[in-house]
Structure formats: C-alpha cells, structure tokens
Design a protein around this motif. Structure first.
Motif, PDB file in Angstrom:
ATOM      1  N   ARG A  69       0.838  -1.207   0.000  1.00 21.27           N
ATOM      2  CA  ARG A  69       0.000   0.000   0.000  1.00 21.27           C
ATOM      3  C   ARG A  69       0.866   1.248   0.000  1.00 21.27           C
ATOM      4  NH1 ARG A  69      -4.102  -2.319   3.960  1.00 21.27           N
ATOM      5  NH2 ARG A  69      -2.448  -1.782   5.437  1.00 21.27           N
ATOM      6  N   GLY A  70       1.906   1.218   0.838  1.00 19.54           N
ATOM      7  CA  GLY A  70       2.824   2.358   0.897  1.00 19.54           C
ATOM      8  C   GLY A  70       3.491   2.621  -0.435  1.00 19.54           C
ATOM      9  N   ALA A  71       3.970   1.563  -1.072  1.00 16.37           N
ATOM     10  CA  ALA A  71       4.666   1.716  -2.358  1.00 16.37           C
ATOM     11  C   ALA A  71       3.718   2.266  -3.417  1.00 16.37           C
ATOM     12  CB  ALA A  71       5.235   0.372  -2.789  1.00 16.37           C
ATOM     13  N   ILE A  72       2.488   1.775  -3.425  1.00 22.70           N
ATOM     14  CA  ILE A  72       1.521   2.239  -4.423  1.00 22.70           C
ATOM     15  C   ILE A  72       1.129   3.697  -4.166  1.00 22.70           C
ATOM     16  CG2 ILE A  72      -0.875   1.949  -5.209  1.00 22.70           C
ATOM     17  CD1 ILE A  72       1.019  -0.141  -6.363  1.00 22.70           C
ATOM     18  N   ASP A  73       0.923   4.045  -2.905  1.00 21.50           N
ATOM     19  CA  ASP A  73       0.586   5.431  -2.572  1.00 21.50           C
ATOM     20  C   ASP A  73       1.686   6.375  -3.056  1.00 21.50           C
ATOM     21  OD1 ASP A  73      -1.766   4.643  -1.484  1.00 21.50           O
ATOM     22  OD2 ASP A  73      -1.147   4.842   0.618  1.00 21.50           O
ATOM     23  N   ALA A  74       2.929   5.954  -2.827  1.00 27.03           N
ATOM     24  CA  ALA A  74       4.062   6.786  -3.258  1.00 27.03           C
ATOM     25  C   ALA A  74       4.079   6.928  -4.778  1.00 27.03           C
ATOM     26  CB  ALA A  74       5.371   6.178  -2.763  1.00 27.03           C
ATOM     27  N   LEU A  75       3.796   5.817  -5.469  1.00 22.90           N
ATOM     28  CA  LEU A  75       3.793   5.819  -6.927  1.00 22.90           C
ATOM     29  C   LEU A  75       2.696   6.732  -7.471  1.00 22.90           C
ATOM     30  CD1 LEU A  75       5.684   4.158  -8.753  1.00 22.90           C
ATOM     31  CD2 LEU A  75       3.819   2.546  -9.096  1.00 22.90           C
ATOM     32  N   ARG A  76       1.509   6.619  -6.875  1.00 14.82           N
ATOM     33  CA  ARG A  76       0.389   7.456  -7.335  1.00 14.82           C
ATOM     34  C   ARG A  76       0.709   8.933  -7.145  1.00 14.82           C
ATOM     35  NH1 ARG A  76      -5.219   4.451  -5.478  1.00 14.82           N
ATOM     36  NH2 ARG A  76      -6.157   5.954  -6.901  1.00 14.82           N
ATOM     37  N   ALA A  77       1.286   9.233  -5.987  1.00  8.82           N
ATOM     38  CA  ALA A  77       1.620  10.637  -5.702  1.00  8.82           C
ATOM     39  C   ALA A  77       2.695  11.148  -6.654  1.00  8.82           C
ATOM     40  CB  ALA A  77       2.088  10.769  -4.247  1.00  8.82           C
ATOM     41  N   ALA A  78       3.667  10.295  -6.972  1.00  6.82           N
ATOM     42  CA  ALA A  78       4.790  10.723  -7.798  1.00  6.82           C
ATOM     43  C   ALA A  78       4.392  10.881  -9.265  1.00  6.82           C
ATOM     44  CB  ALA A  78       5.942   9.730  -7.667  1.00  6.82           C
ATOM     45  N   ILE A  79       3.507  10.022  -9.754  1.00 12.56           N
ATOM     46  CA  ILE A  79       3.193  10.027 -11.181  1.00 12.56           C
ATOM     47  C   ILE A  79       1.993  10.910 -11.519  1.00 12.56           C
ATOM     48  CG2 ILE A  79       2.513   8.601 -13.142  1.00 12.56           C
ATOM     49  CD1 ILE A  79       4.181   6.361 -12.017  1.00 12.56           C
ATOM     50  N   GLY A  80       0.927  10.715 -10.758  1.00  9.31           N
ATOM     51  CA  GLY A  80      -0.235  11.567 -11.011  1.00  9.31           C
ATOM     52  C   GLY A  80      -1.195  10.963 -12.012  1.00  9.31           C
ATOM     53  N   ASP A  81      -0.793  10.894 -13.258  1.00 12.08           N
ATOM     54  CA  ASP A  81      -1.677  10.361 -14.299  1.00 12.08           C
ATOM     55  C   ASP A  81      -2.022   8.893 -14.021  1.00 12.08           C
ATOM     56  OD1 ASP A  81      -2.946  10.399 -17.021  1.00 12.08           O
ATOM     57  OD2 ASP A  81      -1.448   8.803 -17.302  1.00 12.08           O
ATOM     58  N   PRO A  82      -3.330   8.592 -13.969  1.00 12.74           N
ATOM     59  CA  PRO A  82      -3.737   7.237 -13.564  1.00 12.74           C
ATOM     60  C   PRO A  82      -3.289   6.134 -14.510  1.00 12.74           C
ATOM     61  CG  PRO A  82      -5.675   8.622 -14.045  1.00 12.74           C
ATOM     62  CD  PRO A  82      -4.475   9.498 -14.129  1.00 12.74           C
ATOM     63  N   ILE A  83      -3.352   6.351 -15.810  1.00 12.12           N
ATOM     64  CA  ILE A  83      -2.954   5.289 -16.745  1.00 12.12           C
ATOM     65  C   ILE A  83      -1.442   5.082 -16.716  1.00 12.12           C
ATOM     66  CG2 ILE A  83      -2.876   4.605 -19.180  1.00 12.12           C
ATOM     67  CD1 ILE A  83      -5.624   4.268 -17.870  1.00 12.12           C
ATOM     68  N   ALA A  84      -0.701   6.173 -16.616  1.00 12.36           N
ATOM     69  CA  ALA A  84       0.751   6.041 -16.488  1.00 12.36           C
ATOM     70  C   ALA A  84       1.116   5.295 -15.208  1.00 12.36           C
ATOM     71  CB  ALA A  84       1.402   7.426 -16.490  1.00 12.36           C
ATOM     72  N   THR A  85       0.350   5.545 -14.154  1.00 11.78           N
ATOM     73  CA  THR A  85       0.563   4.828 -12.888  1.00 11.78           C
ATOM     74  C   THR A  85       0.319   3.337 -13.071  1.00 11.78           C
ATOM     75  OG1 THR A  85      -0.190   6.792 -11.680  1.00 11.78           O
ATOM     76  CG2 THR A  85      -0.088   4.721 -10.453  1.00 11.78           C
ATOM     77  N   LEU A  86      -0.788   3.028 -13.737  1.00 10.78           N
ATOM     78  CA  LEU A  86      -1.140   1.624 -14.010  1.00 10.78           C
ATOM     79  C   LEU A  86      -0.021   0.920 -14.782  1.00 10.78           C
ATOM     80  CD1 LEU A  86      -3.652   0.159 -13.179  1.00 10.78           C
ATOM     81  CD2 LEU A  86      -4.802   0.980 -15.235  1.00 10.78           C
ATOM     82  N   VAL A  87       0.465   1.579 -15.814  1.00 13.77           N
ATOM     83  CA  VAL A  87       1.527   0.990 -16.629  1.00 13.77           C
ATOM     84  C   VAL A  87       2.776   0.758 -15.777  1.00 13.77           C
ATOM     85  CG1 VAL A  87       3.135   1.462 -18.521  1.00 13.77           C
ATOM     86  CG2 VAL A  87       0.679   1.878 -18.826  1.00 13.77           C
ATOM     87  N   LYS A  88       3.097   1.737 -14.939  1.00 13.73           N
ATOM     88  CA  LYS A  88       4.266   1.625 -14.067  1.00 13.73           C
ATOM     89  C   LYS A  88       4.099   0.475 -13.072  1.00 13.73           C
ATOM     90  CE  LYS A  88       8.257   3.542 -13.080  1.00 13.73           C
ATOM     91  NZ  LYS A  88       9.287   3.684 -14.132  1.00 13.73           N
ATOM     92  N   ILE A  89       2.891   0.296 -12.560  1.00 17.11           N
ATOM     93  CA  ILE A  89       2.630  -0.804 -11.618  1.00 17.11           C
ATOM     94  C   ILE A  89       2.931  -2.144 -12.285  1.00 17.11           C
ATOM     95  CG2 ILE A  89       0.790  -2.096 -10.453  1.00 17.11           C
ATOM     96  CD1 ILE A  89      -0.489   0.662  -9.767  1.00 17.11           C
ATOM     97  N   PHE A  90       2.476  -2.292 -13.518  1.00 17.71           N
ATOM     98  CA  PHE A  90       2.683  -3.574 -14.205  1.00 17.71           C
ATOM     99  C   PHE A  90       4.143  -3.773 -14.620  1.00 17.71           C
ATOM    100  CE2 PHE A  90      -1.178  -5.968 -14.454  1.00 17.71           C
ATOM    101  CZ  PHE A  90      -2.132  -5.050 -14.027  1.00 17.71           C
ATOM    102  N   GLU A  91       4.810  -2.697 -14.970  1.00 19.46           N
ATOM    103  CA  GLU A  91       6.258  -2.798 -15.213  1.00 19.46           C
ATOM    104  C   GLU A  91       6.972  -3.237 -13.944  1.00 19.46           C
ATOM    105  OE1 GLU A  91       7.876   0.817 -16.750  1.00 19.46           O
ATOM    106  OE2 GLU A  91       6.829   0.636 -18.675  1.00 19.46           O
TER     107      GLU A  91
END
Lengths: 188, 188
Positions: A69-91
């Motif tokens: 949860r912490g890692a994802i929260d940080a990622l969402r905050a850092a990236i912003g754009d939801p689809i870019a976040t999704l792509v980064k999660i899968f990478e």
DNA sequence: GAGAGACTAGACAGACCTGTCTGGTACTGT
DNA sequence: ACAGTACCAGACAGGTCTGTCTAGTCTCTC
C-alpha cells in the motif's frame, strides 16, 4: 553467515525472519523452532508477541500488505496520471518477478496452504485482493475509462498471470509481453 | 459417509484418495496415515506402490496432467477450428472455477509447497506449463495469428488469472469478464 | 499343490511439530 | 526501592510426521 540475525527489538526480528522464511520456503514447512533460532529469540518471547503461529502468518501478510500500500501510494503521488501509474505498476510487477529471490505472490502462496476460506489468514488475503481490484478500478475510473469494473477484473488476471508466470516459467520471456498485455486489455 | 472408499485395486484407491485430499486440503497438510486410512489400504501396500510421499505427489500431478491432455485432445478433435477451440477452453476454465469443489490450479498450488525449482515435483509442474503454453501457441499459429508466441504468453496470464481469481475472489463476478478478456487479448 | 505377488494389520523408530511452563536476568518508569 | 515489562535458556508434554519392519492372509498361475 549468509543471513545475519536481524537487528532491533525481538518482535521485529521475529517478523523479519518469518517474512524471509515463510516467503522463500512456505508457511507449513517452516517451524516455530527454526524462526526463533534464526531470529535469536526465546520461545517464551515469541509466544509473548504472537499467541499462535497463525497470528504470525497473519502479521507477515499484513506487513506485506502495508508495504505494498505504501509503495503504491508513493507511486500514485509521484506520477499523477492514472494510466501512467497503471503501466508503471505492471512494469514493476515484471521487474520484481525477474529478481532472483522472487517466489511468487505471498498471498496466493499462503492461500494454497490455507484451504479454508473462513480462516483468518484467508480473510487477510481476501482483503488484499479487494484492495488490488479497487486500486485498478479507481485508476481506470480516474482516467475516465468507460468499463472500469470489468477492465479491473481483467487486469487482475494479468497481474496474477505475471506473478505466477514469473515464478513458474521463464521471467525473461514473460517480461516483454507485459506491456503488450496491458495495452491490449486497455485496447490502446 | 460423504466420501465412500474408492473401488478397485489398491494403487487406484490410493491415487484417487490422494487426489481428492491433496487438491482440497494441500499436499503438506495431508499425511500418509490419513491417505491409507481413507483409501482403506495397509501402510506396506502404500510403500509398495509409491517409494515415498513425493512420488505420490508426482503421480497425482501426472494423472491430472494426463486427464487435461485427454480433455483438450477431445475438444480439439470435436471443434476443429483453433480459435473456437481456444474460446471454448477459456469458457471451460470459467465453468470449472465456478464449481463448489474448485480450489485453484493443482499445479500452481503444489508449486507453492515445493519452493525448490529442481525438485521432481516442480519439474512435472514445469512440463505442464510448457505444454499449456505450446497448446495456446499451436492453436494461435494454426489460425494464422501473426504473433502466436507473445499472444500465447498473454493467454497464459489470463489462464492463471482465471484459476487464481476463481479460487480467491468471487467466481461469479469473474466469469463474465473471461470472454471479454480473451477478445481483447486476441484483439477481435 | 506350490510358489509368487498383492494385500492386511499394526508396532515401531526417530524426527519434528506447536504450545506451555519454570526460572532467571535486565531495563524502565515511578 | 519497587513493580512491570521485555527478554533469555531450555525442559517438557502430547501429538504428528515419514518410513521400516514383522507377521500373516488371500488369490492367481503354473
């Protein structure tokens, strides 16, 4: 030794050791005696902090859940754009799966050892999976995706496929297919 | 009783009982004593047919592997068209996952209990997964798909997602997403 | 009718499991 | 000074695990 005794108070040492052993070798195969030996902790201390082994299993999964949860929260905050976040999660799933210590999803693996869906451990797993689905759903909905719920369900399939496949198949062959899979599911 | 003693020669009774118990409760949790009791077989008879428990686990997975190969061969012969066969296979995964006795993929579950990739049980699992990938690849190639290998890898992800999700999430919510997932992966 | 092979019942060894308990040390806050 | 808490070492109980072994039965085949 290859795995030095973890530092800090006893409870942390127990949890760190349990996390390492449960993940790499499975829950049932690793006994309490081994955990207390490698954590350099007395048995009474263990049972002081965790009333039973299942409680330790639960704590291990809860800690992993919190970490993600912490890692994802940080990622969402850092990236912003939801689809870019999704792509980064899968990478990130692919990168993670290619690491030498990767042994599959801690939650899925634990579920294989706890067949009873009513067991407290299974409830923690169910919560984790609901959170994952909600995460995908919210990112899709946030991008205005017209079919967020069903697409989130399909992304869950891809997610499970990555973690299972990285463990059981060749992660290097899997990795280049991930971006393509996400693109097709998102129909980009 | 709800589970009557299987009929036939001892080896069959052992394998049938082991299949039921290993699948529904896991490999490590089910002991030899329980299998021989429920199969109504003497311990010496068990060790006559299977030199060790791991051999029984292997036989259990090999039998399931053979069963699936048979079912797929029949399906391919009955349907003919490769893409229609593929769609039917994935529908079948959804149907199977919705049944009450479903407990996930026997191979993936067993892998969670055998962390060592060099273990014979893991080799059987690896063979099964290679066969699955080849199956998808051949059906795609047979339909003239331009990117059969990568698409087969993505279909493996969907496959894993269906069996994991049917076990850990709500199979009824998953089911309607399956056809859609296959369509998107095949870009139809 | 003799021998082979599949089978039964169950004791046993030795290891390992979880969880309890005793008894003692050391530190912390009041 | 004293209570409370965290911790240590390790014995112990009661159970379960796999795998071995003894000893005897049944059935089929030659």
């Amino acid at each position: 030794m290859s795995t030095p005794t973890p530092q800090g108070p006893a409870r942390n040492r127990i949890l760190a050791t349990a996390t390492r052993l449960f993940y790499s070798e499975g829950v049932h195969t690793v006994g309490i005696d081994r955990i207390i030996a490698e954590a350099a902790v007395a048995k009474a201390t263990f049972y002081h902090h965790f009333p039973a082994k299942d409680e330790l299993v639960r704590a291990y999964l809860e800690a992993e859940f919190a970490r993600q949860r912490g890692a994802i929260d940080a990622l969402r905050a850092a990236i912003g754009d939801p689809i870019a976040t999704l792509v980064k999660i899968f990478e990130g799933l692919g990168d993670n799966g290619a690491s030498a210590a990767f042994r599959g999803c801690p939650f899925t693996n634990a579920a294989a050892e706890y067949p009873d869906p009513a067991h407290p451990v299974r409830q923690t797993i169910a919560e984790y999976r609901r959170w994952s689905h909600t995460l995908f759903h919210d990112l899709l909905a946030g991008s205005g995706h017209p079919d967020a719920d069903r697409t989130a369900t399909i992304l869950m399939m891809i997610r499970d496929g990555i973690v299972v496949g990285s463990d059981l198949d060749d992660p290097k062959a899997l990795r280049p297919a991930i971006g393509e899979a996400v693109d097709r599911v998102l129909q980009r």
